[in-house]
Write a protein that holds these residues in place. Sequence first.
Motif, PDB file in Angstrom:
ATOM      1  N   THR A 168      33.535 -19.447 -25.527  1.00  0.00           N
ATOM      2  CA  THR A 168      32.129 -19.742 -25.787  1.00  0.00           C
ATOM      3  C   THR A 168      31.237 -19.095 -24.738  1.00  0.00           C
ATOM      4  N   GLY A 169      29.947 -19.028 -25.088  1.00  0.00           N
ATOM      5  CA  GLY A 169      28.930 -18.649 -24.109  1.00  0.00           C
ATOM      6  C   GLY A 169      28.779 -17.180 -23.845  1.00  0.00           C
ATOM      7  N   HIS A 170      29.285 -16.315 -24.739  1.00  0.00           N
ATOM      8  CA  HIS A 170      29.157 -14.882 -24.488  1.00  0.00           C
ATOM      9  C   HIS A 170      27.696 -14.444 -24.473  1.00  0.00           C
ATOM     10  N   PHE A 171      26.830 -15.179 -25.149  1.00  0.00           N
ATOM     11  CA  PHE A 171      25.394 -14.846 -25.152  1.00  0.00           C
ATOM     12  C   PHE A 171      24.852 -14.772 -23.731  1.00  0.00           C
ATOM     13  N   PHE A 172      25.292 -15.683 -22.880  1.00  0.00           N
ATOM     14  CA  PHE A 172      24.866 -15.702 -21.484  1.00  0.00           C
ATOM     15  C   PHE A 172      25.887 -15.013 -20.565  1.00  0.00           C
ATOM     16  N   GLY A 173      26.930 -14.437 -21.146  1.00  0.00           N
ATOM     17  CA  GLY A 173      27.985 -13.832 -20.332  1.00  0.00           C
ATOM     18  C   GLY A 173      28.917 -14.852 -19.722  1.00  0.00           C
ATOM     19  N   CYS A 174      28.864 -16.116 -20.164  1.00  0.00           N
ATOM     20  CA  CYS A 174      29.698 -17.171 -19.576  1.00  0.00           C
ATOM     21  C   CYS A 174      31.188 -16.920 -19.803  1.00  0.00           C
ATOM     22  N   ASN A 175      31.528 -16.506 -21.036  1.00  0.00           N
ATOM     23  CA  ASN A 175      32.925 -16.231 -21.400  1.00  0.00           C
ATOM     24  C   ASN A 175      33.847 -17.362 -20.991  1.00  0.00           C
ATOM     25  N   ALA A 176      33.467 -18.589 -21.289  1.00  0.00           N
ATOM     26  CA  ALA A 176      34.284 -19.746 -20.934  1.00  0.00           C
ATOM     27  C   ALA A 176      35.375 -19.965 -21.970  1.00  0.00           C
ATOM     28  N   THR A 205      26.608 -27.301 -24.750  1.00  0.00           N
ATOM     29  CA  THR A 205      25.596 -27.975 -23.943  1.00  0.00           C
ATOM     30  C   THR A 205      25.771 -29.481 -24.053  1.00  0.00           C
ATOM     31  N   ASP A 206      25.788 -30.163 -22.909  1.00  0.00           N
ATOM     32  CA  ASP A 206      25.969 -31.613 -22.946  1.00  0.00           C
ATOM     33  C   ASP A 206      24.624 -32.311 -23.171  1.00  0.00           C
ATOM     34  N   ARG A 207      24.648 -33.629 -23.192  1.00  0.00           N
ATOM     35  CA  ARG A 207      23.436 -34.378 -23.515  1.00  0.00           C
ATOM     36  C   ARG A 207      22.416 -34.386 -22.386  1.00  0.00           C
ATOM     37  N   GLN A 208      22.789 -33.914 -21.215  1.00  0.00           N
ATOM     38  CA  GLN A 208      21.841 -33.772 -20.100  1.00  0.00           C
ATOM     39  C   GLN A 208      21.309 -32.346 -20.009  1.00  0.00           C
ATOM     40  N   GLY A 209      21.673 -31.517 -20.992  1.00  0.00           N
ATOM     41  CA  GLY A 209      21.177 -30.149 -21.018  1.00  0.00           C
ATOM     42  C   GLY A 209      21.964 -29.171 -20.172  1.00  0.00           C
ATOM     43  N   ARG A 210      23.108 -29.603 -19.630  1.00  0.00           N
ATOM     44  CA  ARG A 210      23.920 -28.726 -18.790  1.00  0.00           C
ATOM     45  C   ARG A 210      24.879 -27.901 -19.641  1.00  0.00           C
ATOM     46  N   VAL A 211      25.160 -26.684 -19.194  1.00  0.00           N
ATOM     47  CA  VAL A 211      26.197 -25.878 -19.822  1.00  0.00           C
ATOM     48  C   VAL A 211      27.545 -26.492 -19.438  1.00  0.00           C
ATOM     49  N   ALA A 212      28.362 -26.809 -20.443  1.00  0.00           N
ATOM     50  CA  ALA A 212      29.608 -27.533 -20.184  1.00  0.00           C
ATOM     51  C   ALA A 212      30.642 -26.681 -19.472  1.00  0.00           C
ATOM     52  N   ALA A 213      30.638 -25.361 -19.719  1.00  0.00           N
ATOM     53  CA  ALA A 213      31.609 -24.471 -19.078  1.00  0.00           C
ATOM     54  C   ALA A 213      31.024 -23.071 -19.039  1.00  0.00           C
ATOM     55  N   CYS A 214      31.126 -22.419 -17.874  1.00  0.00           N
ATOM     56  CA  CYS A 214      30.542 -21.088 -17.730  1.00  0.00           C
ATOM     57  C   CYS A 214      31.040 -20.436 -16.446  1.00  0.00           C
ATOM     58  N   TYR A 215      31.252 -19.127 -16.514  1.00  0.00           N
ATOM     59  CA  TYR A 215      31.428 -18.333 -15.293  1.00  0.00           C
ATOM     60  C   TYR A 215      30.070 -17.675 -15.005  1.00  0.00           C
ATOM     61  N   PRO A 216      29.303 -18.222 -14.063  1.00  0.00           N
ATOM     62  CA  PRO A 216      27.925 -17.761 -13.845  1.00  0.00           C
ATOM     63  C   PRO A 216      27.868 -16.309 -13.377  1.00  0.00           C
ATOM     64  N   ASP A 217      26.766 -15.672 -13.681  1.00  0.00           N
ATOM     65  CA  ASP A 217      26.508 -14.312 -13.230  1.00  0.00           C
ATOM     66  C   ASP A 217      26.069 -14.372 -11.766  1.00  0.00           C
ATOM     67  N   PRO A 218      26.706 -13.606 -10.887  1.00  0.00           N
ATOM     68  CA  PRO A 218      26.280 -13.604  -9.476  1.00  0.00           C
ATOM     69  C   PRO A 218      24.822 -13.207  -9.289  1.00  0.00           C
ATOM     70  N   ALA A 219      24.238 -12.539 -10.292  1.00  0.00           N
ATOM     71  CA  ALA A 219      22.843 -12.121 -10.183  1.00  0.00           C
ATOM     72  C   ALA A 219      21.866 -13.218 -10.579  1.00  0.00           C
ATOM     73  N   TRP A 220      22.360 -14.317 -11.122  1.00  0.00           N
ATOM     74  CA  TRP A 220      21.465 -15.407 -11.496  1.00  0.00           C
ATOM     75  C   TRP A 220      20.844 -16.042 -10.258  1.00  0.00           C
ATOM     76  N   PRO A 221      19.685 -16.667 -10.411  1.00  0.00           N
ATOM     77  CA  PRO A 221      19.131 -17.451  -9.297  1.00  0.00           C
ATOM     78  C   PRO A 221      20.135 -18.509  -8.849  1.00  0.00           C
ATOM     79  N   GLU A 222      20.109 -18.826  -7.575  1.00  0.00           N
ATOM     80  CA  GLU A 222      21.120 -19.718  -6.997  1.00  0.00           C
ATOM     81  C   GLU A 222      21.209 -21.053  -7.733  1.00  0.00           C
ATOM     82  N   GLU A 223      20.063 -21.623  -8.122  1.00  0.00           N
ATOM     83  CA  GLU A 223      20.091 -22.932  -8.774  1.00  0.00           C
ATOM     84  C   GLU A 223      20.790 -22.866 -10.134  1.00  0.00           C
ATOM     85  N   LEU A 224      20.739 -21.709 -10.802  1.00  0.00           N
ATOM     86  CA  LEU A 224      21.428 -21.562 -12.080  1.00  0.00           C
ATOM     87  C   LEU A 224      22.910 -21.297 -11.885  1.00  0.00           C
ATOM     88  N   ARG A 225      23.244 -20.613 -10.809  1.00  0.00           N
ATOM     89  CA  ARG A 225      24.674 -20.375 -10.535  1.00  0.00           C
ATOM     90  C   ARG A 225      25.381 -21.685 -10.221  1.00  0.00           C
TER      91      ARG A 225
END
Length: 442
Positions: A168-176, A205-225
């Motif tokens: 899942t999550g290829h749209f964001f590059g998560c590839n989880a 996405t869980d009920r708190q709006g968090r991505v349930a599983a993701c390998y974050p992009d190192p280029a993302w802002p720190e709070e998103l990583r």
Amino acid sequence: MAAGPQAGLEPTVNAPARTLEFDWPMIKVGTASYEAGPTGTTVIQFDRKVYSAIDVRGTPGTVNAPYMNMYYDLPELDTVVFAGGSWYGLEAVTGVASALKDDGVRDGKAFGVTPNIAMSVGSIIFDFGSRRLNEIYPDKRLAQAAYRATKPGVFPLGATGAGRFAKTGHFFGCNAYSGQGAAYREIGEVKIAAFVVVNAYGAVTDRQGRVAACYPDPAWPEELRDNPQTTELLARFAEMQEKKLAGSADGERDRNTNTTLSLVVTNQKLTPVELKRLAVQVHASMGRALQPFTTMYDGDVMYAVSTAEIEPKMYVPEIGAIAGEVMWDAILSSVPEQPQAATPADGPVLGADALEDLEGDYRFSQFVTVRVEAEGRRLKARAVGEREAYAIGKDGFTELKPVSETDFMVPGRYPLTLRFADEGRLVINPGHWEQVGKRADD
């Protein structure tokens, strides 16, 4: 006739996994996989013929979908089959139907207005391409093993059955890594069950709006990583995409092929139109749990079933609202524990002679071969077949960082570990999703 690449593969049936246990004798579930893929299939069987409907978004690979849209007011469905293997996996659906005939459950004789013919419907996910290093698929033999292993009240969760190599999550590059999920609820006499194989382009996405599983992009802002939030990723997507396109000469974007397969079952009797609207409502509700949902690269399908065990107790929109919540629970339960990147050693672990012993061409399939060469006390690898092997490309050698005497890793966004095992085997990402290659001439 020449033996195919699947000759000799042994099905792994109902492999140990997290499970949902539920009290509904009408529903039996069986799973089977070819671990050499790995890929698999999930069979959901009903104790007697049931009513069904379907809602299709995109162009998923399906069997008997048009017939389900004829609105016949007859209980005809025997099984729903989900499988990996893309179009090839559709063999699993028809294989279950023929097993019902071979086992004497259905024989083709006419009773009343319809013949006693097995009706099996189902769909597939795409688990090929860059995801796996081979094209093993769930065939008739595997599907029949899953069907003959069905049992009531237990549904395996996570990367098993048809969800064996879902992502899942290829749209964001998560590839989880993803899998299959299920949830169950009783409201008085009304029973609702949801089953799903999550292979979505969007992110779970869980009920708190968090991505349930993701390998974050190192280029993302720190709070998103540190804590990816789907809302924030979507809000900032235009900004991040602008930067990405500015850094690419041709503006090429990642693409993928995805499908989410789902089934909702209720014991309340519903008319064909009511069952169809239930499918539409619950399918639409899944856009909360999978974001974005039903994109151009998704081929999603929702099956709805009524076992008609009780007379109507609730209106269809009420059942749909509850079933939407049950489906969200099912989607969340599909997420397996994610592999973590190995930690490289501080320096060389093996001497030059030991590294030379690891050299060779390791064949994973007719498409993928990895060439390993030693250079002093360093080890490097390159894909020399038709396709790349994850971060090991074809254009040049990639250095393998030592982890232990047997393990090496490649730094990057996604974990990539290589283990040199006995009998001339190279295992990429050892563990639940491992791919195994054999050294030539070993």
